[in-house]
Design a protein around this motif. Structure first.
Motif, PDB file in Angstrom:
ATOM      1  N   ASP A   1      21.649   4.432 -21.746  1.00  0.00           N
ATOM      2  CA  ASP A   1      22.355   3.300 -20.982  1.00  0.00           C
ATOM      3  C   ASP A   1      23.403   3.998 -19.973  1.00  0.00           C
ATOM      4  O   ASP A   1      24.054   4.960 -20.152  1.00  0.00           O
ATOM      5  N   GLY A   2      23.109   2.990 -18.762  1.00  0.00           N
ATOM      6  CA  GLY A   2      23.967   3.671 -17.801  1.00  0.00           C
ATOM      7  C   GLY A   2      24.693   2.434 -17.007  1.00  0.00           C
ATOM      8  O   GLY A   2      24.335   1.099 -17.234  1.00  0.00           O
ATOM      9  N   THR A   3      25.659   2.536 -16.331  1.00  0.00           N
ATOM     10  CA  THR A   3      26.623   1.429 -15.797  1.00  0.00           C
ATOM     11  C   THR A   3      27.194   1.898 -14.390  1.00  0.00           C
ATOM     12  O   THR A   3      27.725   2.830 -14.245  1.00  0.00           O
ATOM     13  N   LEU A   4      27.146   1.197 -13.483  1.00  0.00           N
ATOM     14  CA  LEU A   4      27.782   1.329 -12.151  1.00  0.00           C
ATOM     15  C   LEU A   4      28.847   0.357 -11.794  1.00  0.00           C
ATOM     16  O   LEU A   4      28.317  -0.966 -11.846  1.00  0.00           O
ATOM     17  N   ASN A   5      30.156   0.592 -11.414  1.00  0.00           N
ATOM     18  CA  ASN A   5      30.821  -0.541 -11.068  1.00  0.00           C
ATOM     19  C   ASN A   5      31.055  -1.632 -12.072  1.00  0.00           C
ATOM     20  O   ASN A   5      30.764  -2.695 -11.827  1.00  0.00           O
ATOM     21  N   THR A   6      31.296  -1.230 -13.260  1.00  0.00           N
ATOM     22  CA  THR A   6      31.138  -2.177 -14.418  1.00  0.00           C
ATOM     23  C   THR A   6      32.300  -3.399 -14.368  1.00  0.00           C
ATOM     24  O   THR A   6      33.477  -3.147 -14.042  1.00  0.00           O
ATOM     25  N   ASP A   7      31.746  -4.561 -14.700  1.00  0.00           N
ATOM     26  CA  ASP A   7      32.674  -5.585 -14.681  1.00  0.00           C
ATOM     27  C   ASP A   7      32.629  -6.421 -15.955  1.00  0.00           C
ATOM     28  O   ASP A   7      31.416  -6.664 -16.528  1.00  0.00           O
ATOM     29  N   PHE A   8      33.796  -6.686 -16.544  1.00  0.00           N
ATOM     30  CA  PHE A   8      33.717  -7.542 -17.958  1.00  0.00           C
ATOM     31  C   PHE A   8      34.203  -8.863 -17.798  1.00  0.00           C
ATOM     32  O   PHE A   8      35.193  -9.494 -18.477  1.00  0.00           O
ATOM     33  N   ALA A   9      34.128  -9.573 -16.648  1.00  0.00           N
ATOM     34  CA  ALA A   9      34.734 -10.854 -16.375  1.00  0.00           C
ATOM     35  C   ALA A   9      34.522 -11.955 -17.311  1.00  0.00           C
ATOM     36  O   ALA A   9      35.240 -13.070 -17.730  1.00  0.00           O
TER      37      ALA A   9
END
Length: 751
Positions: free
Chosen positions: A306-314
């Motif tokens: 799993d990868g994530t770039l500029n993660t946001d949890f709005a």
């Protein structure tokens, strides 16, 4: 420490090699899956010719209320597959289809208080790991992961309780074996018919993890909840001593021919919005328009990247407000999906007390404000008999607030027979980009072992240590716990010790420099008839002693006569006895400080819970007694009302009246939740909360229109308001502190 680790590992290997309760499959039920050439039409009606040609799994056996008796209504579940999907055709026969109970209609909603079906699939047939899929007469999607052989470790032991028909709610933090936050891509359709209710399910093979090949045998168990009778039954019988998640007692599914499926899933997102914070001088308005990307790739059929770039949890729900009347930090559980998925691979320690890795330390500061995550990656899954988890995250530098940090976690666990395993963990936080060129760091190492003893026993132990510049010596923690639970008798004995300089900065520790012995016993009596289903007298003891001086600094005793009614309600009476040694004053409420001294105090508590599946439901507690050198009277209430299967209002309120020689005060904590399940994949939710300790009133409003399990359109509005005392009708002063409106859209690209 390393000597302790060696002894721990050798003990685990020696004990599990003695052959205690090796998994016996001879008496477990079996069913065969069938290959089909044409996929069934998923319309929720099991009436196609292909289903009639398949032998069903049937003969369900009750766990409750009549353990060992045949289920009162027949259930038939047929299983088929093609090159792409695994299919289930489900018929829940019901002699009273007009009385089928449906209490909610939202994804991953609890299946306890509604008619439902759950499917547990042990794709490796190892008795250690499984996937759970569940649905209801309205066709909701319920999915979860089971790890650690279905055993909750470090906080009471015993089998983990699924958030569906098999237990009392999914654990979202701590050493939980049941992870409700795993979201899969699959399809289900259900209908109520003249013969009961029916459901058809299609699960893509690439959603699962398995060893590919022909003629495979998987572990399988099936459960049905018949809510109007509060009846829980299983295809592979499960005694009252166990839960649905006890993987080793699953039956056998033969004939699966699952081919390798490596797939790449891309989840790009865009988010835009505006926020105002009037606490910053004259106030500041910020606009936001950004995007990011999550990806998921199957490195092997059992290992996922799993990868994530500029993660946001709005889109994530806000924290529940809590009132703290202790001198220790509160625990706020993780709610962000990226960290919750596969979280069971990384858990280590004593839940909510000594957690070696606590993901909320990443991307949130001490005030629970978001710190941007620039990038991250996680590799997790199964390699042979090993569970593997590796995580690396990079957070952004916020000038004047927090420096950039890199977080790394590595976890490896070796599975052994009879629910047993041994494992190690390493956690590192490294500050990057420091002006002096020297990165500050914090490191934690640990090893643990879980040993299944016979059918009902479990022994869990761990040791850990930290490395922090400037802190030398007494940086250890270790624990050992034995649990026994045969449904009638539940015994637990444990010991926990934490050194003065034990400092896992990417973990959670409530207190340090103590040793704590604990013990508990519960007896469960099952009446053969009448309104009561169980009587459960139990007692719990724990004491904290200062390391070195062995002076008692805290103590807690709990005596409780609890009972459960046939309809799921509860009644009970309890007595708690506390001891606290204060070496320095602490502020229990703004302006009220309890002085130094030794305090012994107790309270009597009555608890109740009505039928949780009723249209109007409620429960709470009423307590009275001593509080330090004064008195306390307190009550809590949680109740609500349902309109059909889609609308629910839930009110919560707790109040403490506290009278101390140093001051008199009261606390209020209130919340109101509204949930509108527009469809099983769309919702409108609100959460309003008030606390008189902070004099703050907040609202969280969320609209979610899902296209798959976790992607779609989200609209979120948050606001916070400062007030004097909302419960005082003469005080109406209020001031808007902050507000924010965000719109987020993410989409699944499945290759």
């Amino acid at each position: 420490m390393f000597c302790r680790i060696s002894v721990l590992v050798l003990a685990a290997v020696a004990l599990t090699s003695t052959g205690w309760a090796q998994r016996a499959r001879e008496d477990l039920p079996e069913v065969r899956s069938s290959r089909i050439d044409e996929a069934p039409k998923l319309d929720g009606l099991v009436d196609e010719d292909l289903w009639s040609e398949i032998e069903p799994a049937t003969g369900f056996v009750q766990q409750n209320p009549d353990e060992g008796a045949p289920s009162t209504e027949r259930t038939e579940i047929r299983i088929a597959f093609d090159d792409s999907n695994l299919y289930f055709g489900i018929i829940c026969f019901d002699s009273q289809p007009e009385n089928i109970v449906v209490t909610q209609n939202r994804r991953d909603g609890s299946l306890i208080d509604t008619d439902s079906i759950q499917i547990l699939i042990d794709t490796y047939n190892d008795g250690q790991n499984a996937f759970v899929f569940g649905t209801s007469p309205t066709g909701i999607e319920f999915d979860a992961q089971v790890t650690k052989a279905g055993q909750t470790r470090g906080s009471g032991g015993g089998p983990a309780r699924a958030g569906g028909a098999g237990g009392g709610g999914a654990q979202r933090a701590g050493a939980a074996a049941f992870n409700l936050n795993w979201d899969a891509v699959w399809k289900v359709r259900s209908q109520v018919t003249a013969r009961g209710w029916e459901s058809e399910i299609a699960i893509p093979f690439r959603t699962l993890r398995y060893r590919p090949g022909a003629g495979q045998t998987w572990g399988l168990n099936l459960s049905r909840n018949l809510r109007r009778r509060n009846e829980l039954s299983f295809w592979s019988p499960v005694s009252r001593a166990f839960e649905f998640t006890q993987i080793e007692i699953a039956g056998q599914l033969h004939g699966i021919e699952a081919k390798p499926h490596r797939n790449l899933k891309l989840l790009p997102y865009v988010i835009g919005g505006v926020s105002q914070d009037f606490r910053l001088g004259e106030g500041r308005t910020d606009t936001k328009l950004t995007g990011g990307l999550d990806l998921k790739y199957s490195l092997t059929p059992g290992l996922t990247l799993d990868g994530t770039l500029n993660t946001d949890f709005a889109q994530v729900e806000v924290d529940d407000v809590q009132i703290n009347l202790t001198r220790f930090d509160l625990f706020f559980p993780e709610k962000r999906p990226f960290f919750l998925e596969n979280s069971g691979f990384f858990e280590f320690g004593s839940p909510r007390e000594v957690e070696i890795f606590f993901s909320r330390r990443i991307g949130l500061d001490e005030n629970r404000q978001q710190v941007p995550i620039d990038a991250g990656a996680r590799m997790s899954g199964k390699v042979g008999k090993y569970q593997v988890g590796v995580l690396n995250m990079q957070t952004r530098n916020l000038e004047g607030r927090t420096p950039a940090n890199n977080y790394s976690v590595g976890r490896v666990s070796r599975e052994l027979p009879n629910r047993s395993s041994i494992g190690v963990i390493a956690v590192n936080r490294q500050t990057v980009g420091e002006p002096d060129g020297v990165g500050h760091y914090n490191r934690t190492f640990g090893a643990d072992a879980n040993i299944g003893i016979g059918k009902y026993g479990n022994w869990f132990s761990y040791v850990a240590g930290t490395q922090t510049p400037g802190l030398e010596g007494s940086s250890h923690a270790y624990s050992s716990r034995f649990d026994f639970d045969d449904a009638t008798h539940r015994v637990s004995v444990s010991y926990l010790e934490v050194g003065a300089n034990f400092n896992p900065e990417v973990g959670f520790v409530r207190r340090v420099r103590f040793r704590k012995p604990s013990a508990s016993y519960r007896y469960t009596y099952y009446p053969t008839k009448g309104a009561w289903r169980t009587f459960e007298p139990h007692a719990f003891f724990q004491n904290w002693y200062t390391l070195g001086s062995n002076e008692k600094e805290s103590g807690f005793e709990h005596y409780h006569l609890d009972s459960r009614l046939q309809n799921g309600g509860r009644l009970g009476l309890a007595y708690n006895r506390n001891f606290e040694l204060l070496r320095k004053p602490f502020e229990v409420f703004p302006g009220v400080r309890i002085p130094v001294g030794a305090y012994q105090f107790g309270e009597t508590i009555a608890n109740f819970q009505s039928d949780p599946s009723a249209v109007v439901f409620g429960g709470g507690t009423l307590a009275t007694g001593d509080f330090y050198s004064g008195d306390i009277t307190a009550f809590t209430f949680m109740g609500g009302v349902r309109k059909g299967q889609n609308l629910t209002w839930t009110l919560g309120w707790s109040r403490n009246f506290i009278d101390l020689p140093v001051g008199e005060f009261h606390t209020d904590l209130a919340s109101l939740r509204f949930n509108w399940s527009i469809t099983p994949k769309s919702y409108f939710q609100t959460l309003s909360q008030y606390s008189n300790r902070t004099n703050r009133f907040s609202h969280n409003i969320r609209l979610g229109l899902l296209s798959t399990s976790s992607t779609g359109l989200f609209v979120v509005y948050n606001t916070g308001m400062l007030m004097r005392d909302y419960m005082d009708p003469h005080s109406v002063e209020r001031r808007l502190e902050s507000q924010a409106l965000f719109v987020k859209f993410n989409y699944l690209l499945d290759y």
